[in-house]
Design an enzyme around this catalytic site. Structure first.
Site, short mmCIF file in Angstrom:
data_model
loop_
_atom_site.label_atom_id
_atom_site.label_comp_id
_atom_site.label_asym_id
_atom_site.label_seq_id
_atom_site.Cartn_x
_atom_site.Cartn_y
_atom_site.Cartn_z
N LYS A 114 0.86 -1.19 0.00
CA LYS A 114 0.00 0.00 0.00
C LYS A 114 0.90 1.24 0.00
O LYS A 114 1.49 1.58 1.01
CB LYS A 114 -0.93 0.00 1.21
CG LYS A 114 -1.94 1.14 1.15
CD LYS A 114 -2.88 1.12 2.33
CE LYS A 114 -3.89 2.25 2.20
NZ LYS A 114 -3.25 3.57 2.10
N TRP A 115 0.97 1.88 -1.14
CA TRP A 115 1.86 3.01 -1.33
C TRP A 115 1.30 4.28 -0.69
O TRP A 115 0.10 4.52 -0.75
CB TRP A 115 2.11 3.24 -2.82
CG TRP A 115 2.76 2.05 -3.44
CD1 TRP A 115 2.13 0.95 -3.97
CD2 TRP A 115 4.15 1.79 -3.53
NE1 TRP A 115 3.06 0.03 -4.40
CE2 TRP A 115 4.32 0.52 -4.15
CE3 TRP A 115 5.29 2.52 -3.17
CZ2 TRP A 115 5.56 -0.03 -4.40
CZ3 TRP A 115 6.54 1.98 -3.43
CH2 TRP A 115 6.66 0.72 -4.03
#
Length: 374
Positions: A29-30
């Protein structure tokens, strides 16, 4: 611009879960700006999650997109900036500046990257109705020959053990969890059909004020602080964020519950100089003036910093909670001066370059690799 999928497009979203689900495709999850990138030859448009264009704020990415993406395509990804081997969200915020000269200076000093994790269109084909597994294969094939640079294909895997390992390791590079996507899922703009699993930690914070809710005279959010150093004499109380998301009945009760702590004014409060821009540059205080706030009412009700609450948070950045914290409970057993930064757990460092380097970009295999290297 004439593409099979035209701007604006809302990105597909995720709902929160406590555990990583089985049988899906997994990605990190950036922590950046979500972006839908449209390219038609030399024409490039970068759309934000809200649909507003981001193009002018990232001029360096226009060159990178033309070099790395197929001539006609639409991709979904995240704009990120790395400093010291980890993601730096504050550096992204600096880009949203009205002066073009400032934006271009920052583009040279702290260039951004684009991490691509989905493909919505290629050539004349609209791929939004295709299953994720097929879109992923096409994405890897389309970007497999791209030159090294600031455009990356996000690592992905179908191995849940790899996903669990990423969940633990990637936090050290500034990522804040894992996203799980059903392999048979078409692209569904604006719908929460993916799953996100984020880190959660707790901290004991000083309650130092609150803001009223926009709907009326009920509590909207609690203002939280932590002391620098050991919290002894002379230690400064730094504003670290807010906690909110209370039911309306609880918001009403909090007004009365906190009434004994209310101060007649900010005089004598640790954040008395909250509206002073110079003071806010030295200490973290709520509502410091900035270009983000505009004419928004940032006023707050000062409370004597005598009560401690435990809150849950995902991660810290720049000395504050990256997202809104969640109230857990009051801590009458804790002294406010004992609430310092020292209690916060630090994730083990993990270099962002190692995240982007592998394992490969494919969606299959026990190690998350399909044998290609993008």
């Amino acid at each position: 611009m004439d593409l099979p999928v035209m701007p604006p497009v809302q990105p597909m979203l995720a709902r929160s879960a406590a555990r990583i689900p089985v049988g899906m495709q997994y990605e990190g999850k950036w922590d950046g700006f979500r972006a839908i990138v449209f390219r038609d030859g030399d024409e490039v448009e970068i759309g934000s999650r809200s649909g507003k264009p981001l193009t002018r704020y990232f001029p360096e990415l226009l060159l990178a997109v033309r070099a790395a993406l197929p001539p006609r395509c639409v991709v979904d990804g995240e704009i990120v900036i790395a400093r010291g081997g980890r993601l730096d969200f504050d550096a992204l915020l600096e880009r949203i500046h009205p002066a073009d000269s400032r934006v271009r200076l920052l583009a040279e000093r702290t260039p951004a990257s684009l991490v691509v994790f989905d493909l919505l269109a290629l050539g004349d084909a609209d791929l939004t109705g295709s299953p994720l597994a097929e879109r992923r294969r096409t994405l890897v094939e389309a970007l497999g020959g791209a030159p090294p640079g600031p455009v990356h294909v996000a690592p992905a895997t179908t191995d849940i053990e790899v996903a669990h390992r990423w969940f633990e390791q990637y936090e050290g590079a500034g990522l804040d969890g894992v996203v799980a996507k059903p392999l048979d899922l078409g692209y569904r703009p604006g719908e929460r059909v993916m799953v996100k699993v984020k880190h959660e930690r707790t901290a004991d914070c000083v309650l130092a004020g609150f803001r009223f809710h926009k709907s009326g005279p009920v509590v909207g959010s609690l203002l939280l602080g932590l002391y620098q150093g050991t919290g002894g004499a002379g230690a400064r109380l730094q504003h670290v964020g807010v906690c909110a998301s209370f039911p309306m009945r609880r918001r009403e009760a909090l007004v009365q519950e906190l009434a004994p702590l209310r101060m007649p004014s900010v005089e004598g409060h640790p954040w008395a100089a909250w509206a002073d821009e110079e003071a806010a540059a030295v200490d973290r205080m709520p509502g410091a003036p900035s270009r983000w706030t505009g004419k928004k009412d940032l006023s707050w009700v000062p409370l004597r910093p005598e009560r401690v609450c435990e809150v849950a948070y995902d991660h810290m950045q720049g000395g504050r909670f990256r997202h809104t914290a969640q109230f857990r409970r009051w801590r009458p057993d804790r002294e406010p001066t004992s609430c310092t930064y020292a209690q916060l757990e630090e994730p083990v460092r993990y270099d962002l370059a190692d995240v982007l380097a592998g394992p490969g970009p494919g969606a299959g295999g026990s190690d998350g690799s399909d044998g290609s290297d993008g």
